[in-house]
Scaffold this active site. Structure first.
Site, PDB file in Angstrom:
ATOM      1  N   PHE A 108       0.924  -1.312  -0.051  1.00 23.97           N
ATOM      2  CA  PHE A 108       0.110   0.082   0.075  1.00 23.97           C
ATOM      3  C   PHE A 108       0.876   1.444   0.049  1.00 23.97           C
ATOM      4  O   PHE A 108       1.861   1.303   0.669  1.00 23.97           O
ATOM      5  CB  PHE A 108      -1.094   0.122   1.039  1.00 23.97           C
ATOM      6  CG  PHE A 108      -2.024  -1.189   0.792  1.00 23.97           C
ATOM      7  CD1 PHE A 108      -3.078  -0.883   0.370  1.00 23.97           C
ATOM      8  CD2 PHE A 108      -1.824  -2.195   1.587  1.00 23.97           C
ATOM      9  CE1 PHE A 108      -4.125  -1.657   0.103  1.00 23.97           C
ATOM     10  CE2 PHE A 108      -2.934  -3.316   1.669  1.00 23.97           C
ATOM     11  CZ  PHE A 108      -3.921  -2.861   0.806  1.00 23.97           C
ATOM     12  N   CYS A 109       0.613   2.103  -0.804  1.00 21.02           N
ATOM     13  CA  CYS A 109       1.466   3.203  -1.114  1.00 21.02           C
ATOM     14  C   CYS A 109       0.794   4.532  -1.436  1.00 21.02           C
ATOM     15  O   CYS A 109      -0.527   4.428  -1.933  1.00 21.02           O
ATOM     16  CB  CYS A 109       2.346   3.035  -2.204  1.00 21.02           C
ATOM     17  SG  CYS A 109       2.936   1.146  -2.083  1.00 21.02           S
ATOM     18  N   THR A 110       1.420   5.545  -1.422  1.00 26.42           N
ATOM     19  CA  THR A 110       1.055   6.868  -2.132  1.00 26.42           C
ATOM     20  C   THR A 110       2.148   7.298  -2.898  1.00 26.42           C
ATOM     21  O   THR A 110       3.374   7.359  -2.477  1.00 26.42           O
ATOM     22  CB  THR A 110       0.846   7.793  -1.062  1.00 26.42           C
ATOM     23  OG1 THR A 110      -0.344   7.730  -0.072  1.00 26.42           O
ATOM     24  CG2 THR A 110       0.540   9.101  -1.956  1.00 26.42           C
TER      25      THR A 110
END
Length: 362
Positions: A130-132
């Site tokens: 999960f990332c931005t």
């Protein structure tokens, strides 16, 4: 490519940027412990695949690495996969791209692990990244790229986070941030060409899809990033490769270049692109924010990192965009959160400023 003779100067630039970032992290942006920079290693692509990662492994306690592998596999790999792991590996090993399989086998031999465990832990990381990611253009046309990588097992993975310079013909061919024992890249830079980050696109039934896709010769997500960094000669070539190559799972690829308008979010299905979302600065769209959701759909209220990032970028303004202010945006809650392992900011036009900082250190 950058020569190894410039490494000391690059390290000095890293420290200077790190100091600026630490000084700038005040006020509402961050309430976390001061981050730290990960160790830097060289991996020689001129060496045989079986030898490439061994110098790096010597810096780590084998017992700790084996414990990390066991924890990740035990938590991320379903029991039904573990129960038939030998059969699975025997079926998919011949389909896995080289040199990755030989590199994993060498790491396993060094740590006295089975090849099955090595392949599983490398694929398990692909399931929950999960990332931005943000790619943006300033008012002068410079392209900046930043990302947070969020993942469970923070206490372990922060100790395994490392920057790697991949050396080819005695020069730095590309740079990336990874975990020790993991041969792929979720974050990387080809100097003076392009930058890439990957964000998970969760479509469910991941392991079933992965095993089926591997049997068809599709590429793991992070392995394609590394292959693209190694082989693509331009931003356009990188985008084409990342958009068209069959994958084992859906993903978002975020790519930044060196010229104005060279920034894009590629929404990938396993078979090809679902959407291409480029920068459009002439119409005021000077940044793109990608979390783990299709950009044309509302972000879920329970995990809306997109809206705070957009608000922070607009508050920063295009004229004030740089690596330091981009790091600040990535330090705003909930863009930055308890699961954030590291933050990277980079600009392919200024490769010596590539910087990763470990977050939430214990």
């Amino acid at each position: 490519m950058g020569t190894l003779a410039t490494r000391a100067a690059c390290h000095g630039a890293h420290l200077a940027l790190a100091l600026l970032l630490l000084l700038s992290l005040s006020g509402p942006w961050l309430s976390a412990v001061v981050p730290g920079t990960p160790p830097l290693f060289n991996v020689s692509l001129d060496a045989a695949p079986e030898q490439r990662w061994l110098p790096m492994l010597r810096h780590y306690d084998p017992d700790f690495l084996r414990t990390a592998v066991a924890q990740v596999i035990g938590d991320r790999v379903p029991q039904w996969v573990l129960g038939m792991v030998g059969e699975i590996v025997s079926k998919v090993e011949s389909f896995l791209p080289q040199p990755f399989t030989d590199e994993i086998r060498s790491i396993c031999d060094s740590l006295n692990l089975s090849l099955a465990d090595g392949i599983l832990v490398n694929l398990a990381y692909e399931a929950s990244a999960f990332c931005t990611s943000i790619v943006a253009q300033d008012s002068q046309g410079h392209i900046y790229h930043g990302r947070n990588l969020d993942y469970p097992f923070g206490k372990i993975l922060r100790k395994l986070t490392a920057n790697v310079q991949f050396i080819k013909n005695g020069q730095i061919a590309f740079t990336g941030t990874t975990f020790v024992g993991y041969v792929g890249l979720w974050t990387g830079q080809s100097p003076h060409k392009f930058t890439i980050s990957g964000d998970e696109r969760d479509k469910g039934w991941w392991w079933e899809n992965m095993i089926a896709a591997l049997s068809l010769g599709h590429s793991p997500i992070s392995w394609l990033i590394r292959k693209t960094l190694s082989e693509s000669e331009s931003f356009e070539a990188a985008v084409y490769t990342l958009a068209k190559t069959p994958l084992i799972a859906d993903v978002y690829y975020i790519v930044g270049g060196t010229s104005p308008k060279e920034g894009v979010v590629i929404t990938r299905d396993r078979g090809g692109p679902a959407d291409i979302w480029p920068l459009d600065p002439l119409n005021g769209e000077w940044f793109r924010v990608e979390t783990n959701y299709d950009h044309w759909k509302p972000a879920p209220k329970v995990d809306d990192r997109r809206t705070p990032a957009i608000k922070a970028l607009n508050a920063t303004g295009q004229a004030h965009l740089n690596l330091e202010t981009l790091f600040q945006v990535l330090s705003l809650f909930p863009v930055y959160n308890n699961y954030t392992i590291y933050t990277t900011v980079m600009s392919a036009a200024e490769p010596d400023k590539y910087l990763t900082m470990i977050r939430n250190p214990s």
